[in-house]
Design a protein around this motif. Structure first.
Motif, PDB file in Angstrom:
ATOM      1  N   ALA A 184       0.834  -1.207   0.000  1.00 31.88           N
ATOM      2  CA  ALA A 184       0.000   0.000   0.000  1.00 31.88           C
ATOM      3  C   ALA A 184       0.871   1.261   0.000  1.00 31.88           C
ATOM      4  O   ALA A 184       0.593   2.224  -0.733  1.00 31.88           O
ATOM      5  N   LEU A 185       1.938   1.256   0.803  1.00 31.97           N
ATOM      6  CA  LEU A 185       2.830   2.420   0.831  1.00 31.97           C
ATOM      7  C   LEU A 185       3.515   2.630  -0.516  1.00 31.97           C
ATOM      8  O   LEU A 185       3.697   3.769  -0.969  1.00 31.97           O
ATOM      9  N   PHE A 186       3.885   1.518  -1.154  1.00 37.13           N
ATOM     10  CA  PHE A 186       4.537   1.637  -2.460  1.00 37.13           C
ATOM     11  C   PHE A 186       3.598   2.252  -3.498  1.00 37.13           C
ATOM     12  O   PHE A 186       3.961   3.199  -4.200  1.00 37.13           O
ATOM     13  N   VAL A 243      -7.838   6.907  -5.270  1.00 37.13           N
ATOM     14  CA  VAL A 243      -6.897   5.814  -5.544  1.00 37.13           C
ATOM     15  C   VAL A 243      -6.562   5.054  -4.264  1.00 37.13           C
ATOM     16  O   VAL A 243      -6.489   3.818  -4.248  1.00 37.13           O
ATOM     17  N   ARG A 244      -6.352   5.799  -3.167  1.00 36.21           N
ATOM     18  CA  ARG A 244      -6.022   5.137  -1.900  1.00 36.21           C
ATOM     19  C   ARG A 244      -7.139   4.232  -1.425  1.00 36.21           C
ATOM     20  O   ARG A 244      -6.891   3.130  -0.916  1.00 36.21           O
ATOM     21  N   TRP A 245      -8.385   4.693  -1.602  1.00 33.78           N
ATOM     22  CA  TRP A 245      -9.501   3.825  -1.228  1.00 33.78           C
ATOM     23  C   TRP A 245      -9.523   2.569  -2.102  1.00 33.78           C
ATOM     24  O   TRP A 245      -9.813   1.471  -1.625  1.00 33.78           O
ATOM     25  N   ASN A 246      -9.221   2.740  -3.374  1.00 29.89           N
ATOM     26  CA  ASN A 246      -9.196   1.593  -4.278  1.00 29.89           C
ATOM     27  C   ASN A 246      -8.028   0.651  -3.997  1.00 29.89           C
ATOM     28  O   ASN A 246      -8.039  -0.503  -4.442  1.00 29.89           O
ATOM     29  N   VAL A 272      -9.146  -0.831   0.255  1.00 25.58           N
ATOM     30  CA  VAL A 272     -10.303  -1.729   0.400  1.00 25.58           C
ATOM     31  C   VAL A 272     -10.005  -3.132  -0.132  1.00 25.58           C
ATOM     32  O   VAL A 272     -10.235  -4.130   0.571  1.00 25.58           O
ATOM     33  N   PRO A 273      -9.480  -3.272  -1.379  1.00 24.46           N
ATOM     34  CA  PRO A 273      -9.152  -4.635  -1.834  1.00 24.46           C
ATOM     35  C   PRO A 273      -8.112  -5.320  -0.959  1.00 24.46           C
ATOM     36  O   PRO A 273      -8.191  -6.528  -0.727  1.00 24.46           O
ATOM     37  N   LEU A 284      -8.245 -10.228   4.924  1.00 25.99           N
ATOM     38  CA  LEU A 284      -9.229 -11.034   5.637  1.00 25.99           C
ATOM     39  C   LEU A 284      -9.286 -12.452   5.080  1.00 25.99           C
ATOM     40  O   LEU A 284      -9.311 -13.432   5.845  1.00 25.99           O
ATOM     41  N   THR A 285      -9.278 -12.555   3.753  1.00 25.79           N
ATOM     42  CA  THR A 285      -9.313 -13.885   3.123  1.00 25.79           C
ATOM     43  C   THR A 285      -8.059 -14.684   3.459  1.00 25.79           C
ATOM     44  O   THR A 285      -8.131 -15.871   3.810  1.00 25.79           O
TER      45      THR A 285
END
Length: 481
Positions: A29-31, A173-176, A179-180, A186-187
């Motif tokens: 995410a940071l990248f 973009v950050r939300w996209n 969230v995934p 979780l999976t």
């Protein structure tokens, strides 16, 4: 309860993998955040850099008097309008200079103090901030700061440009991204929990089985439910238990044999001592029976010495003092010690050694232990070879190994006896009612000594035709003549 749950192996596995995945997802995410931030701000950064260069060109003209402060203010404001933002010329006290913006004469916001300090130190850079100079303005601002000189004094130039649309795009973009990643995490967490339970299940069964084995129940086994590493571990555990059963049986047999071997001479000694003490044996026969007592004491001493020797070797306490050993010479010394015993029994000795012109056969061995091996094997050959027989000792080299063969023409052994001659206290004469002065530990000690010096030993025999022992040891490359 919570402490016990936390110490559970499968929980540790689950948490370890989960933390690894979290760190991976956070890094990912940071990248992506850094990547898209740099991508979206790229055009604006290039614009601010070019406008900074234009402002820098105006400053020397002010010092030279080519342009006035009013013209400087006019030029700076034109540049500010071109970027739809603001340009500040800040002196060493943090005050916005006359000729830069509508904030002339005021102190820069406290939120920009760190950037101001960095600029005074000679550093430059970009920063996207959420601070606002106007309470009515929307969030989102890109600032470029860099050091400069004006009238011989150090200043810091700030170029501020609104970046609301970029901030909104980055937020989307950050939300996209987040969230995934959260759903993926979780999976993965659920999958890891299931896998860790499946992995730790057999280990828990092994733990229970190990406790049962420690309690003396050697019937405990672990069910094998897979062919992977866990299944292999279960097989190894079951094999270990089988070996423990064999070792326990061997231990019981060993104790029974030791008890038997000790009981026989002790019983004889006690009977003779009582008989002489009670005057049952005439005094003139004391000398004869004292010799018998001395023989039984020697038997006990040999047995104890062999047991201690075997224990030291098996427990790794015996240290082999190896050195390059010329085998022809050492074998010759050992044969010379036993030559008298062979002559007394009228046994012929054949020595087959390499010729003097051949390469000497040298191996890295402990001289004393090697002599002990030869003496044990040769004493057995003398004991089981009848008068008129022959003992052959052969030495040769094959490839990178030295080969010693000890062959006799004695009574030999049956096939079923060959498999047991390395067992402790096993004596071949038990099945044929012949007498022996041995303790039944000689060949066991020989095998451990040979293995300890990186050698091998093999035996072949034919009933009524004789026995052949073959020793091999790695050749040594060094030798001090």
């Amino acid at each position: 309860m919570l402490n016990r749950w936390y110490k559970s192996f499968y929980i540790k596995i689950f948490l370890s993998f989960l933390v690894t995945c979290i760190l991976f997802f956070v890094g990912l995410a940071l990248f992506w955040n850094a990547y898209f931030t740099d991508l979206f701000y790229k055009d604006k950064k290039e614009l601010l850099s070019s406008r900074f260069a234009e402002v820098s060109k105006l400053l020397p003209n002010v010092q030279e008097g080519t342009i006035s402060t009013r013209e400087l203010r006019f030029g700076v404001r034109i540049i500010a309008r071109s970027i739809n933002g603001s340009v500040w010329l800040v002196d060493g006290q943090g005050v916005v200079l006359n000729g830069s913006s509508e904030r002339e004469g005021s102190v820069i916001p406290k939120a920009m103090d760190p950037l101001f300090i960095e600029g005074l130190k000679g550093y430059s850079g970009f920063i996207a901030g959420q601070y606002r100079f106007d309470p009515r303005a929307r969030d989102g601002l890109l600032t470029y700061y860099a050091p400069a000189q004006m009238n011989g004094q150090p200043i810091v130039i700030f170029l501020n440009v609104p970046a609301v649309e970029v901030s909104e795009a980055l937020a989307a973009v950050r939300w996209n991204i987040v969230v995934p990643l959260l759903f993926s995490l979780l999976t993965v967490g659920i999958i890891l929990y299931i896998l860790s339970r499946k992995l730790a299940g057999p280990l828990q069964q092994m733990n229970r089985a190990a406790l049962e084995v420690a309690g003396g129940d050697f019937t405990a086994r672990v069910p094998i439910t897979s062919e992977d590493e866990v299944g292999e571990l279960a097989k190894s555990f079951n094999f270990m238990v089988d070996q423990l059963v064999q070792w326990e049986d061997a231990r019981q047999e060993f104790l029974a044999n030791v008890s038997h071997e000790l009981r026989s001479p002790l019983t004889s000694l006690r009977g003779l001592i009582i008989a002489m003490n009670d005057k049952v044996i005439p005094e003139e026969r004391y000398g004869h029976y004292l010799k018998i007592c001395d023989y039984e004491v020697q038997r006990l001493q040999r047995l104890v010495n062999d047991l201690l020797d075997l224990a030291r070797i098996q427990n790794g306490m015996d240290v082999f003092r190896t050195r390059p050993l010329l085998l022809q010479e050492k074998i010759g010394e050992t044969l010379e010690l036993l030559r008298t015993a062979m002559n007394d029994k009228r046994i012929a000795l054949q020595e087959r050694m390499p010729d003097e012109d051949d390469e000497p056969v040298i191996a890295e061995l402990d001289p004393d232990r090697f002599a002990q091996i030869l003496q044990n094997l040769l004493y057995n050959a003398i004991q089981f070879t009848p008068a008129g027989g022959t003992i052959t000792v052969e030495l040769r080299s094959e490839g990178e190994r030295a080969v010693i063969v000890i062959r006799d023409t004695g009574i030999g052994m049956a096939e079923e006896e060959l498999h047991r001659i390395w067992d402790r206290f096993y004596k071949v004469e038990h099945s044929r009612a012949s007498l022996s002065e041995g303790t039944g530990l000689g060949l066991t000690i020989v095998k451990h000594l040979v293995n300890g010096m990186k050698g091998t030993i093999a035996v072949t025999s034919e009933l009524g035709a004789g026995t052949e022992f073959t020793l091999t040891f790695p050749l040594s490359e060094s030798w001090d003549y």
